[in-house]
Design an enzyme around this catalytic site. Structure first.
Site, short mmCIF file in Angstrom:
data_model
loop_
_atom_site.label_atom_id
_atom_site.label_comp_id
_atom_site.label_asym_id
_atom_site.label_seq_id
_atom_site.Cartn_x
_atom_site.Cartn_y
_atom_site.Cartn_z
N TRP A 1 0.80 -1.07 0.07
CA TRP A 1 -0.03 0.09 0.03
C TRP A 1 0.86 1.31 -0.16
CZ3 TRP A 1 -0.06 4.15 3.56
CH2 TRP A 1 -1.16 5.09 3.29
N GLU B 1 -2.97 -3.32 -2.46
CA GLU B 1 -4.10 -2.51 -1.65
C GLU B 1 -4.52 -1.19 -2.29
OE1 GLU B 1 -5.05 -1.35 2.99
OE2 GLU B 1 -3.21 -2.53 2.50
N LYS C 1 -7.31 2.25 -2.74
CA LYS C 1 -7.92 3.17 -1.69
C LYS C 1 -8.75 3.97 -2.18
CE LYS C 1 -6.68 5.17 2.71
NZ LYS C 1 -5.51 5.30 3.73
N ASP D 1 -9.25 -3.69 1.58
CA ASP D 1 -9.70 -3.35 3.01
C ASP D 1 -10.86 -2.74 3.26
OD1 ASP D 1 -9.40 -1.30 5.34
OD2 ASP D 1 -7.32 -1.77 5.27
N HIS E 1 -11.60 1.25 3.11
CA HIS E 1 -10.98 1.85 1.93
C HIS E 1 -11.87 2.24 0.89
CE1 HIS E 1 -6.50 1.27 2.81
NE2 HIS E 1 -6.97 1.73 3.81
N HIS F 1 -8.54 -7.21 4.54
CA HIS F 1 -8.03 -6.45 5.64
C HIS F 1 -9.67 -6.12 6.37
CE1 HIS F 1 -3.62 -4.91 4.68
NE2 HIS F 1 -3.71 -6.55 4.85
N ASP G 1 -12.30 5.52 6.46
CA ASP G 1 -11.09 4.82 7.00
C ASP G 1 -10.56 5.18 8.20
OD1 ASP G 1 -9.06 3.03 6.63
OD2 ASP G 1 -7.70 4.44 5.86
N ASP H 1 -10.46 3.04 10.96
CA ASP H 1 -9.75 1.89 11.42
C ASP H 1 -10.35 1.60 13.04
OD1 ASP H 1 -7.82 0.88 9.51
OD2 ASP H 1 -7.22 2.69 9.39
N ASP I 1 -6.80 -5.23 10.29
CA ASP I 1 -5.97 -4.04 10.45
C ASP I 1 -6.86 -2.86 10.80
OD1 ASP I 1 -4.51 -2.05 9.57
OD2 ASP I 1 -5.04 -2.22 7.16
#
Length: 422
Positions: free
Chosen positions: A188, A229, A231, A262, A265, A289, A297, A299, A329
């Site tokens: 990434w 990865e 985004k 992910d 993302h 992820h 995003d 997380d 993640d």
């Protein structure tokens, strides 16, 4: 009746309920035990690493909170990981690393770090019986110039990051060779523009050429495979992301590599679970992820929410787990960091268990016969079936605390270990 007896009794009753639908809970428990889960190391230290741990995160990354007990040394981080792993059921686990987690005998820059700097981790992984995954670190460094790395128009910048990428492949190959478990090497990068660019093609051409140069040396796939990865956008690159989802999906397809999805993302209204079947009809495989994007995003620690349930259902119902690597993640420093790992991992496993506890073949047959009444009725009834009793049995069989009792272990660890770090 002891607590263990009560758990077994509840499981036997649940077993009978599921059997009425044609679901064998013993087969499901065996299948869940084969689910490999990759635990990300960076939750334990707020993505500081050991190369230059005082460097503040940048390039679109941030960690919120200052809960006491952050790991600051390799010994502390591996101790925290060991404690978390002991509270997560199942025999198949991996730990995901970044280049910045190298344990070196002298100060090294990112492009100098190689397999020899991860011997500490390999030795630890052998002791714990876990595999290792790899991520090249392409952020929080002075060679990120104007938000560009591998797609930079400056050849010197590209060359630096190409070497970082090549070294990450060597490290991942070392992991696989030493541990006998394929290491996924995830890429990434934070490249892009804050405002509208004139030329959208050239940066992607440079990124493609840089990635191809990184891949020039053929490595044994039994040891390692690359994943890419994408985004939607990032902080500081709101208008244009070089490594978009379309770019990396196409790159993975044409290079016979993995595409990384992910969960945080994508656009908040997108359902990432709908992408698995489309890509895997053509692609080699996925790196997943698992994250929780409260506001895109962000997380957050993974919980058993609707998005996670849909992710697990899609992979299980379409029998795509064999082509999917599942990893966590997220990073949250507002709560106990070790607990965050446990909460996220156990939530992920619960989602897959719930997905497996369904008469999938029967439901597919009903759908094929356009019996949508049966499909809807059964899927609704399953929502209140005793999945918790089956989960408790799974935990008991794998010698981890059942229910919320694991919190007592975390509290003791915090009092005796984490509190002494500050």
């Amino acid at each position: 009746m002891t607590n263990e007896q009560a758990i077994h009794q509840a499981y036997e009753l649940a077993k009978e309920r599921y059997q009425e639908l044609g679901v064998d809970t013993e087969e499901v428990l065996a299948k869940l035990a084969q689910l490999s889960l990759s635990i990300h190391c960076w939750q334990g230290d707020d993505v500081h690493g050991f190369i230059n741990p005082e460097t503040d995160l940048k390039d679109g990354l941030t960690v919120s909170g200052s809960y006491p007990g952050r790991a600051k040394t390799p010994a502390q981080l591996t101790a925290d990981l060991k404690q978390a792993l002991a509270l997560i059921p199942g025999p198949k686990k991996k730990v995901a690393l970044h280049t910045i987690y190298a344990v070196t005998d002298r100060k090294k820059d990112l492009d100098e770090i190689g397999p020899e700097d991860f011997k500490y981790w390999v030795d630890w992984a052998k002791e714990q019986g876990v595999g290792l995954d790899m991520n090249g670190t392409f952020f929080s460094h002075q060679m990120v110039k104007n938000n560009f790395t591998l797609a930079s128009p400056d050849k010197a910048v590209r060359d630096f990051w190409i070497k970082v990428g090549k070294q990450s492949r060597q490290i991942a190959n070392y992991f696989g060779k030493e541990l006998g478990v394929q290491a996924v090497n995830n890429f990434w990068i934070p490249d892009g523009f804050k405002d509208n660019p004139i030329d959208k093609l050239s940066p992607r051409k440079r990124l493609m050429e840089s990635l191809d140069e990184i891949l020039a040396e053929e490595l044994p796939e039994a040891n390692t495979i690359e994943a890419y990865e994408g985004k939607l956008f990032g902080t500081g690159i709101e208008s244009y992301t070089v490594g978009s989802h379309e770019f990396y999906a196409n790159y993975a397809l044409t290079r016979n590599k993995l595409w990384t999805i992910d969960a945080g993302h994508f656009h908040p209204t997108e359902d990432v679970s709908d992408k698995f079947s489309s890509f895997l009809l053509f692609g080699k495989g996925l790196q997943l992820h698992v994250s929780r994007p409260v506001r895109w995003d962000s997380d957050h620690v993974v919980i058993l929410d609707d998005a996670l349930v849909r992710i697990a259902r899609s992979l299980v119902r379409d029998d795509l787990l064999a082509k999917t690597n599942v990893g966590l993640d997220f990073f949250d420093a507002t709560i106990n960091r070790v607990a965050a790992w446990v909460i996220g991992a156990r939530a992920t496993q619960k989602a897959f268990l719930q997905a497996m506890l369904a008469p999938i073949a029967d439901l597919k047959q009903a759908e094929l016969a356009f019996d949508f009444t049966k499909r809807l009725a059964l899927t609704e009834e399953l929502k209140t079936y005793p999945v918790g009793a089956v989960w408790d049995e799974f935990c008991l069989r794998h010698d981890v605390p059942v229910g919320s009792t694991w919190l007592k272990v975390i509290k003791n660890y915090e009092d005796t270990v984490l509190a002494k770090r500050n």
